[in-house]
Design a protein around this motif. Structure first.
Motif, PDB file in Angstrom:
ATOM      1  N   LEU A 251      32.747  26.485  60.918  1.00 17.44           N
ATOM      2  CA  LEU A 251      34.022  26.925  61.002  1.00 17.44           C
ATOM      3  C   LEU A 251      34.575  25.347  60.094  1.00 17.44           C
ATOM      4  N   VAL A 252      34.035  24.219  60.197  1.00 17.67           N
ATOM      5  CA  VAL A 252      34.296  23.277  59.683  1.00 17.67           C
ATOM      6  C   VAL A 252      34.313  23.764  58.106  1.00 17.67           C
ATOM      7  N   ASP A 253      33.365  24.002  57.383  1.00 12.40           N
ATOM      8  CA  ASP A 253      32.689  24.018  55.976  1.00 12.40           C
ATOM      9  C   ASP A 253      34.107  25.609  55.839  1.00 12.40           C
ATOM     10  N   GLU A 254      34.661  26.457  57.083  1.00 11.76           N
ATOM     11  CA  GLU A 254      35.900  27.484  56.209  1.00 11.76           C
ATOM     12  C   GLU A 254      37.361  26.633  56.349  1.00 11.76           C
ATOM     13  N   ALA A 255      37.354  25.871  57.293  1.00  8.89           N
ATOM     14  CA  ALA A 255      38.507  24.654  57.078  1.00  8.89           C
ATOM     15  C   ALA A 255      38.504  24.437  56.487  1.00  8.89           C
ATOM     16  N   VAL A 256      37.651  22.766  55.783  1.00  4.79           N
ATOM     17  CA  VAL A 256      37.205  22.199  54.714  1.00  4.79           C
ATOM     18  C   VAL A 256      37.794  22.533  53.309  1.00  4.79           C
ATOM     19  N   THR A 257      37.073  23.763  53.585  1.00  2.00           N
ATOM     20  CA  THR A 257      37.613  25.085  52.236  1.00  2.00           C
ATOM     21  C   THR A 257      39.135  24.647  51.738  1.00  2.00           C
ATOM     22  N   ALA A 258      39.080  25.820  52.800  1.00  2.00           N
ATOM     23  CA  ALA A 258      40.826  25.924  52.632  1.00  2.00           C
ATOM     24  C   ALA A 258      41.729  25.247  52.751  1.00  2.00           C
ATOM     25  N   TRP A 259      41.733  23.536  53.023  1.00  2.00           N
ATOM     26  CA  TRP A 259      42.602  23.088  52.820  1.00  2.00           C
ATOM     27  C   TRP A 259      42.304  21.739  51.833  1.00  2.00           C
ATOM     28  N   GLY A 260      41.248  22.214  50.829  1.00  2.00           N
ATOM     29  CA  GLY A 260      41.180  21.365  50.014  1.00  2.00           C
ATOM     30  C   GLY A 260      40.914  20.193  49.756  1.00  2.00           C
ATOM     31  N   VAL A 261      39.415  19.325  51.317  1.00  2.00           N
ATOM     32  CA  VAL A 261      39.320  18.114  50.950  1.00  2.00           C
ATOM     33  C   VAL A 261      38.245  17.825  50.129  1.00  2.00           C
ATOM     34  N   SER A 262      37.868  16.920  50.228  1.00  2.00           N
ATOM     35  CA  SER A 262      36.725  16.909  49.521  1.00  2.00           C
ATOM     36  C   SER A 262      35.611  16.890  49.737  1.00  2.00           C
ATOM     37  N   PRO A 263      34.116  17.098  48.566  1.00  2.00           N
ATOM     38  CA  PRO A 263      33.478  17.527  48.709  1.00  2.00           C
ATOM     39  C   PRO A 263      32.358  16.498  49.564  1.00  2.00           C
ATOM     40  N   GLU A 264      32.809  15.163  49.643  1.00  2.00           N
ATOM     41  CA  GLU A 264      32.215  13.771  50.836  1.00  2.00           C
ATOM     42  C   GLU A 264      32.923  14.036  51.308  1.00  2.00           C
ATOM     43  N   VAL A 265      33.854  14.477  51.211  1.00  2.00           N
ATOM     44  CA  VAL A 265      34.535  14.022  53.747  1.00  2.00           C
ATOM     45  C   VAL A 265      33.674  15.210  54.314  1.00  2.00           C
ATOM     46  N   ALA A 266      33.790  16.772  53.427  1.00  2.00           N
ATOM     47  CA  ALA A 266      33.428  17.785  53.620  1.00  2.00           C
ATOM     48  C   ALA A 266      31.826  17.633  54.278  1.00  2.00           C
ATOM     49  N   GLU A 267      31.187  17.082  53.890  1.00  2.00           N
ATOM     50  CA  GLU A 267      29.777  16.930  54.068  1.00  2.00           C
ATOM     51  C   GLU A 267      29.845  15.842  55.469  1.00  2.00           C
TER      52      GLU A 267
END
Length: 127
Positions: free
Chosen positions: A26-42
């Motif tokens: 769920l978090v991965d889908e949200a941060v991808t949709a929001w364009g969050v940086s890969p570092e913050v996504a990890e």
């Protein structure tokens, strides 16, 4: 999943071993949709794993996961039905467990707990 940046994503999870994996997706889908940086996504993936794992291990379910955008990052919140507040504790060097809140604190700009009418929410904010 398509979300406007200001729209929080919320889901109810069972308090079972598979909840952490579901929360990471769920978090991965949200941060991808929001364009969050890969570092913050990890970092977000690790933080949500620890928060959900702690709730599964120490609280009662079901769990409520909310992921939302803040003006300068993300907020991840996991609510459960236990009134017991999490307590960071010294880590046993030979133990594979007990580092969850240390990881959350290290990866988050801020974290804390909020009591609720039933139980509590543990939250973390990432830049």
């Amino acid at each position: 999943m398509r979300n406007e940046p200001a729209t929080p994503v919320a889901v109810t999870l069972p308090a079972t071993a598979g909840a952490s994996a579901q929360a990471r997706r769920l978090v991965d889908e949200a941060v991808t949709a929001w364009g969050v940086s890969p570092e913050v996504a990890e970092d977000a993936a690790l933080v949500v794993t620890e928060l959900v794992s702690n709730a599964v291990d120490h609280a009662t379910g079901p769990l409520e996961l909310t992921v939302s955008r803040t003006p300068d990052g993300l907020r991840i919140e996991v609510a459960d039905q236990s009134p017991a507040m999490p307590q960071p504790r010294p880590v046993q060097v030979d133990s594979a467990r007990g580092r969850g809140l240390i990881i959350v604190a290290a990866l988050s700009r801020d974290w804390g707990t909020s009591p609720r009418a039933v139980g509590k929410a543990v939250w973390a904010e990432l830049a």
